[in-house]
Design an enzyme around this catalytic site. Structure first.
Site, PDB file in Angstrom:
ATOM      1  N   ASP A 110     -15.069 -11.108  10.678  1.00 40.07           N
ATOM      2  CA  ASP A 110     -13.809 -10.291  10.033  1.00 40.07           C
ATOM      3  C   ASP A 110     -14.271  -8.814  10.027  1.00 40.07           C
ATOM      4  O   ASP A 110     -13.738  -8.076   9.219  1.00 40.07           O
ATOM      5  CB  ASP A 110     -13.539 -10.944   8.539  1.00 40.07           C
TER       6      ASP A 110
ATOM      7  N   GLU B 115      -6.377 -14.477   9.080  1.00 40.14           N
ATOM      8  CA  GLU B 115      -7.213 -15.292   8.457  1.00 40.14           C
ATOM      9  C   GLU B 115      -6.640 -16.730   8.563  1.00 40.14           C
ATOM     10  O   GLU B 115      -7.333 -17.728   8.357  1.00 40.14           O
ATOM     11  CB  GLU B 115      -7.409 -15.053   6.953  1.00 40.14           C
TER      12      GLU B 115
ATOM     13  N   HIS C 236      -7.860 -18.578  -6.175  1.00 40.18           N
ATOM     14  CA  HIS C 236      -8.399 -18.635  -7.424  1.00 40.18           C
ATOM     15  C   HIS C 236      -9.982 -18.664  -7.382  1.00 40.18           C
ATOM     16  O   HIS C 236     -10.672 -18.915  -8.344  1.00 40.18           O
ATOM     17  CB  HIS C 236      -8.175 -20.168  -7.923  1.00 40.18           C
TER      18      HIS C 236
ATOM     19  N   MET D 295       2.464 -20.424  -6.544  1.00 39.92           N
ATOM     20  CA  MET D 295       1.687 -21.466  -5.974  1.00 39.92           C
ATOM     21  C   MET D 295       2.636 -22.503  -5.493  1.00 39.92           C
ATOM     22  O   MET D 295       3.218 -23.458  -6.281  1.00 39.92           O
ATOM     23  CB  MET D 295       1.033 -22.127  -7.486  1.00 39.92           C
TER      24      MET D 295
ATOM     25  N   ARG E  26       0.833  -1.270  -0.155  1.00 43.24           N
ATOM     26  CA  ARG E  26       0.026  -0.170  -0.086  1.00 43.24           C
ATOM     27  C   ARG E  26       0.547   1.350   0.063  1.00 43.24           C
ATOM     28  O   ARG E  26       0.386   2.319  -0.094  1.00 43.24           O
ATOM     29  CB  ARG E  26      -0.957  -0.136   1.203  1.00 43.24           C
TER      30      ARG E  26
END
Ligand SMILES: O=C(O)c1cc(C(=O)O)c2c(n1)C(=O)C(=O)c1cc(C(=O)O)[nH]c1-2
Ligand SMILES: [Ca+2]
Length: 687
Positions: free
Chosen positions: A305, A178, A612, A651, A110
């Site tokens: 959240d 998370e 995804h 990945m 950011r």
């Protein structure tokens, strides 16, 4: 080393944008008035530069004396001539690709911070790096995450927020709630990189001191608000300070926007007891020592959240006829909060959007009367929450115009169902929320119904009266941050790829530019050689296009083409014709077993959805797996998911959590999705 006039006196130098929100108050107001509501229709692209990745771009550029400093995805930094776009230097901290999975929400950054001739950047793998602003050479580099913080991979930390620098101390937080994290903020000496203090936002499971600035507050105030045995003792409890850290010179306090609980499930996290401080709170600390001063919790018992990490602003406001020095915030939970900046006294909270989790807010204490049905982790019943976990407003910064006295908020409505997962256990890879991960069905009727509840708009909010002045409806949610200027203008990039200017007094659209890519970052304004510019990083990304699935594609076919775009009244540049387009559907060649596909769906939603997309619909940034060639071969798909052949790109191998048989189930699920999606797209083509 304690002062820097460029940052501290930003207000008297409107030609610069030297800190995240332009000045310490972070109002994102530019006093420049060459570009106005009368001439903005003549605004034109002055220059642009392609960035080096096509992932989400969220940074606020800084401009100091004609030089622009930007950070981009993967924590890269560039310095450019702010008048011409000529690149002066580039810095790549070489963040290893395999850390991408440690973050929930794209490998974004950011922004950078400036202090005494240096540029400071936090990197996704947790480093804080000081660069020479002239050359881009590294002056020092430190790890901000202590060695033992991850408890052997149970907890996950990433850094994507902009550092803030106060009195020669660089303040930086982190994300990861998370997955599992125990949030903390650190202050480093700007000159040397030495750690000056650390403030944890959640107690240690043992309630033992950390020998940190937070010790006393955690022991006296926070620890009693947690069950001694909940799963927070392993996961860390959350409370990450992943975005907003704001300093007010008048009160000499630093305000921390503290995030959500880990796991989200409050029953699992804290046995369903306690408010769980300092989750979802604003905490005020002293800049030199990190010492606790006060806190205000917006959402007790968080299980949605509902972070309080959204942008915080400092301002003066007339409240009940009295001028007050306040901080304001529009956090995810849907209420616009006003607190006394000195004492944290609760002054007001009014919903800025529809919300269904709280019946009311106590006007004296600010404590919500929570709707019992909303407590899904306790009821064990599904709860359709508005706002959902992406909030009525997320990190995209709002702006305040002292002339119109309005706050312009990139608001949205993204409802979300919550349901407890009784079989949940801590995973070492992937998210750990303790909730059922079933997403939307692939049913056009359901999608049509849900789509009616999904919205995005720019909200002009009058904070003195705590009510909306007007709204500018957008066609989709997840729009960009906001800039407002003395030219009676508001600038905002949209998720659909337009960059627009509105009249600040009434929201009338005055300028619209096709940026060829969704925009989520906030614009800035600056001046070089007497000419005013407007700049914005373009590039679709952040959490919504990664996990949003079909919802991220409603009224929005954004793809990512990352660039810095700069506008001026006499600009003469043009973007080249669109070069990359959305991934094209490819007919799958393999066949699938419906039984395996069903099992594969569960695993997909647990481990793959976060990047995804829900139900294997890509949101325009990372690969849409339905059209991936890898799904046609058992061996190739295993090479990726179990062996990690693409880990350089983010990945990694999931072999710790997903067996080769389960990988095959996921492949069957993807083949099923590809087959049915391809067919329905073909059907649409035939008249
Ligand atoms: O709990 C956390 O630690 C954490 C971290 C981050 C992050 O670091 O970007 C986000 C969130 N939460 C979050 O809840 C959220 O909605 C979010 C959106 C984004 C983004 O960049 O688009 N990051 C994050
Ligand atoms: Ca979060």
């Amino acid at each position: 080393t304690g002062t820097d006039p460029i940052v501290e006196q930003a207000d008297s130098h409107p030609e610069n944008w030297p800190t995240y929100g332009r000045t310490y108050a972070e109002q994102r107001y530019s006093p420049l008035a060459q570009i106005t509501d009368h001439n903005v229709q003549n605004l034109h692209l002055a220059w642009y530069q392609d960035l080096d990745t096509n992932r989400g771009q969220e940074a606020t550029p800084l401009v100091i004396d004609g030089v622009m400093y930007i950070s981009t995805n993967w924590s890269h930094v560039e310095a450019l001539d702010a008048a011409t776009g000529h690149v002066l230097w580039k810095y790549d901290p070489k963040v290893p690709g395999n850390v991408a999975v440690k973050g929930c929400c794209d490998t974004v950054n950011r922004g950078v911070a400036y202090w005494q001739g240096r540029i400071y950047v936090g990197t996704f793998d947790g480093r804080l790096i000081a660069l020479d602003a002239k050359t881009g050479h590294v002056v020092w580099s430190v790890h901000t995450i202590p060695h033992d913080a991850t408890l052997g991979d149970i907890r996950s930390y990433t850094v994507d927020g902009a550092p803030r620098i106060v009195k020669g101390i660089v303040i930086i937080g982190n994300g990861g709630a998370e997955f599992g994290a125990r949030g903390f903020v650190s202050g480093f000496d700007a000159k040397t990189g030495a750690l000056r203090w650390r403030f944890f936002t959640v107690p240690a499971p043992s309630n033992k001191p950390d020998h940190a600035a937070s010790d006393k507050a955690l022991h006296d105030i926070a620890y009693p608000t947690w069950s001694p045995k909940g799963s927070w003792t392993k996961s860390g409890g959350g409370g990450t300070v992943w975005d907003s850290i704001v300093y007010d010179p008048k009160t000499d306090l630093v305000y921390l926007g503290v995030g959500n609980g880990a796991p989200w499930n409050y029953k699992f996290r804290s046995d369903g007891v306690g408010d769980n401080l300092f989750l979802a709170s604003i905490v005020a600390i002293k800049p030199e020592t990190g010492e606790y001063v006060w806190h205000f919790q917006e959402t007790p018992k968080d299980q949605w959240d509902f972070t309080a990490s959204q942008p915080i602003m400092v301002m003066d406001l007339p409240i009940h006829g009295e001028q007050r020095h306040v901080i304001v915030q529009a956090p995810k939970n849907g209420f616009f909060y006003i607190l006394d900046a000195q004492t944290g006294e609760f002054l007001s909270a009014v919903p800025y959007t529809f919300q269904n989790w709280a019946h009311s807010i106590d006007s004296k204490t600010g404590r919500p009367d929570i709707n019992p049905d909303a407590l899904w982790s306790l009821t064990n019943k599904p709860w359709f929450s508005i706002p959902g976990s992406l909030g009525g407003h997320n990190w995209a910064p709002m702006a305040y115009n002292p002339q119109t006295k309005l706050v312009y908020i990139p608001a949205q409505q993204l409802p979300e169902p919550f349901l407890s997962d009784p079989k949940w256990h801590m995973h070492k890879q992937g998210v750990n929320m303790g909730m059922d991960m079933t997403g939307l069905p692939d049913d056009p009727k359901v999608l049509t119904e849900v789509s009616k509840t999904v919205k995005g708009w720019l909200l002009a909010w009058n904070p003195a009266e705590q009510k909306a002045a007007f709204t500018i409806p957008h066609s989709a949610p997840w729009n960009g941050g906001v800039l407002t200027t003395a030219g009676n203008l508001v600038f905002q990039g949209l998720s659909t790829g337009l960059f627009e200017a509105y009249r600040a007094t009434d929201g009338h659209t005055l300028f619209s530019f096709d940026a060829q890519t969704g925009i989520v970052a906030p614009p800035i304004s600056y001046m070089v050689d007497g000419k005013q510019y407007i700049a914005v990083e373009a590039g679709w990304g952040g959490v919504f296009p990664l996990m949003g699935g079909a919802l991220a594609r409603l009224h929005n076919s954004s793809i990512n083409h990352s660039r810095i775009l700069v506008f001026a009244l006499d600009g003469t540049a043009n973007l080249p014709p669109v070069q990359n387009s959305a991934p094209q559907p490819i007919a799958p060649t393999g066949t699938f077993s419906p039984e395996k596909a069903k099992l594969g769906y569960q695993k997909y939603q647990q481990y793959c959805l976060a990047c995804h997309g829900d139900n294997a619909v890509g949101g325009g940034v990372l690969p849409d797996l339905r059209w991936s060639a890898f799904i046609n071969s058992t061996q190739s798909f295993r090479d990726v998911v179990n062996k990690g052949v693409l880990s350089e790109y983010g990945m990694v191998s999931f072999s710790k959590e997903i067996s080769p048989e389960q990988v095959e189930d996921i492949r069957n699920f993807l083949l099923q999705r590809a087959t049915s999606s391809y067919q329905s797209l073909e059907d649409k083509k035939t008249p």
